[in-house]
Write a protein that holds these residues in place. Sequence first.
Motif, mmCIF file in Angstrom:
data_model
loop_
_atom_site.group_PDB
_atom_site.id
_atom_site.type_symbol
_atom_site.label_atom_id
_atom_site.label_comp_id
_atom_site.label_asym_id
_atom_site.label_seq_id
_atom_site.Cartn_x
_atom_site.Cartn_y
_atom_site.Cartn_z
ATOM 1 N N LYS A 125 0.946 -1.175 0.120
ATOM 2 C CA LYS A 125 -0.090 -0.076 0.025
ATOM 3 C C LYS A 125 0.827 1.403 0.183
ATOM 4 O O LYS A 125 1.902 1.395 0.640
ATOM 5 C CB LYS A 125 -0.951 -0.020 1.379
ATOM 6 N N GLY A 126 0.462 2.282 -0.751
ATOM 7 C CA GLY A 126 1.391 3.600 -0.560
ATOM 8 C C GLY A 126 0.586 4.567 -1.634
ATOM 9 O O GLY A 126 -0.580 4.378 -2.011
ATOM 10 N N GLY A 127 1.382 5.540 -1.825
ATOM 11 C CA GLY A 127 0.738 6.618 -2.591
ATOM 12 C C GLY A 127 1.821 7.804 -3.081
ATOM 13 O O GLY A 127 2.951 7.532 -2.550
ATOM 14 N N ASP A 128 1.071 8.586 -3.826
ATOM 15 C CA ASP A 128 2.063 9.748 -4.307
ATOM 16 C C ASP A 128 2.306 10.652 -3.032
ATOM 17 O O ASP A 128 1.324 11.019 -2.371
ATOM 18 C CB ASP A 128 1.365 10.615 -5.558
ATOM 19 N N PRO A 129 3.392 11.303 -3.046
ATOM 20 C CA PRO A 129 3.796 12.223 -1.927
ATOM 21 C C PRO A 129 3.112 13.653 -2.028
ATOM 22 O O PRO A 129 2.813 14.280 -0.893
ATOM 23 C CB PRO A 129 5.308 12.588 -1.950
ATOM 24 N N MET A 130 2.377 13.953 -3.108
ATOM 25 C CA MET A 130 1.538 14.982 -3.382
ATOM 26 C C MET A 130 0.130 14.809 -3.040
ATOM 27 O O MET A 130 -0.603 15.538 -3.435
ATOM 28 C CB MET A 130 1.854 15.630 -4.494
ATOM 29 N N GLY A 131 -0.202 13.214 -2.815
ATOM 30 C CA GLY A 131 -1.658 12.962 -2.830
ATOM 31 C C GLY A 131 -2.376 12.812 -4.175
ATOM 32 O O GLY A 131 -3.240 12.755 -4.080
ATOM 33 N N ARG A 132 -1.516 12.834 -5.054
ATOM 34 C CA ARG A 132 -2.322 12.730 -6.583
ATOM 35 C C ARG A 132 -2.903 11.189 -6.666
ATOM 36 O O ARG A 132 -3.762 11.278 -7.544
ATOM 37 C CB ARG A 132 -1.289 13.215 -7.437
#
Length: 443
Positions: A154-161
């Motif tokens: 699980k994870g994601g883009d550091p800018m929340g995109r």
Amino acid sequence: MSTTMSTFPGACNQADYQHMTRHHTPLHHREVDEHFFDWLGDTTQTAPENLFTIAFQNVHGLSSPQQTLESKVFELLDNMTAMNITALGVSEHHIALTNHQWRHRLHDALHAPSGKVTSQINSGPELDQHGKLFGGTGIILQGNATGRVVPGGKGGDPMGRWSYIHLRRKQLPPVTLISVYQVCDNPTNRLGDTAWHQQRRQLDLTNRDQHPRDAFKEDLTTFITNLQSRQHSIIVGGDWNDWLGSRKGRLLKLCTHLGLVDPWTHKYPQNLDFATFETGRHRIDSVFISPNLLQPAVKAIRYTPGGLLCNTDHRAVMLSLDSDFLFGQTISPHSSGGVQRSVKSKDRQAVTTYIETMHSHILANNGFSRGNNLTDDINDANTLVEALDHLVGEAGDVEEKRCIPRRKPWYSKKLIRLRYIVSLLRHYSNGLRANIDRSKIIH
């Protein structure tokens, strides 16, 4: 059900933004196409236990003066269960996850008594003392599908995109779910602090002289290309603020470069464009998948009426896939069962009572001294170990009687129904404030 829709002005793109700013005059009544409150797409019914259904919804903020964070999250979880949605990709949650208080509130709400739930929520890196930060994405996964999450997947883009979750499959590389939010060509409020402004600041910090949408396309392409090099299948959707038919848009180029297909276009080529935003005119909310999932995995795709899943001004897109084909074996229906622990680890008083009770019981029965008498004689050791194991279990039973059992989650169909009615009425009243008639979805 008819899938023919007429178009109407207003969408989140450069031309429409300029149109709105040139003609920003108060209206007595804002017309919304009546089909915005209709279901569009597949109406066939398939047994939910044979389906993996993922929906993508712009939630237009998880917290507002009219509705608390907890209320809206509970509403989404209730509606996921009611509509057999296994995974929900959200965009524009507007929560600053750098604010510890709001991050914990969101975490606690998502882990409320609603069965098996896991999530991945991302926002920009900026801190807001009130917990509000425009934009943000997330994925909520429920039911037995939570057991398919790849460890550390699980994870994601550091800018929340975007946010992502990798799901395991039988003798196949994982399938990756990605929930995205792409900003408009221009900020919807030039003097405000929109997601567009946030991304512009973050790009400036790394000396990237790019338009936020160009940077989004470049970074998302790199991320998905890396997954495809490892043979992952892709399901990516959300609010793109762009549509495949846009001549100035970037969405068609992105899908072409990545080799992703639009399941809606394959099923409904006669109805390619319609409004998924209440005052828009284009299909800016959409989902794209790897070609190997199109046949025979895709069983249905449809768009909900606007504001059905929660108080929002966007439709949700729902994609149902054959779980046997997708994963190699059937996902069981959602169940809220499971063992209820009598002691919550964060309850200091209960934990203290638990430890002291067990220690006293073992001490009173010479458990510690007997443990010191373990010898190398296998026969004697086995007998003593079994006796000590029985003593520890007995101590646990004594603890159960001393500690007050945790109250089981309370569930009420009546309460859930009342919450849903309140949500619809709130959605209606908010429409009146914007001079929009939402009476059809209320009925």
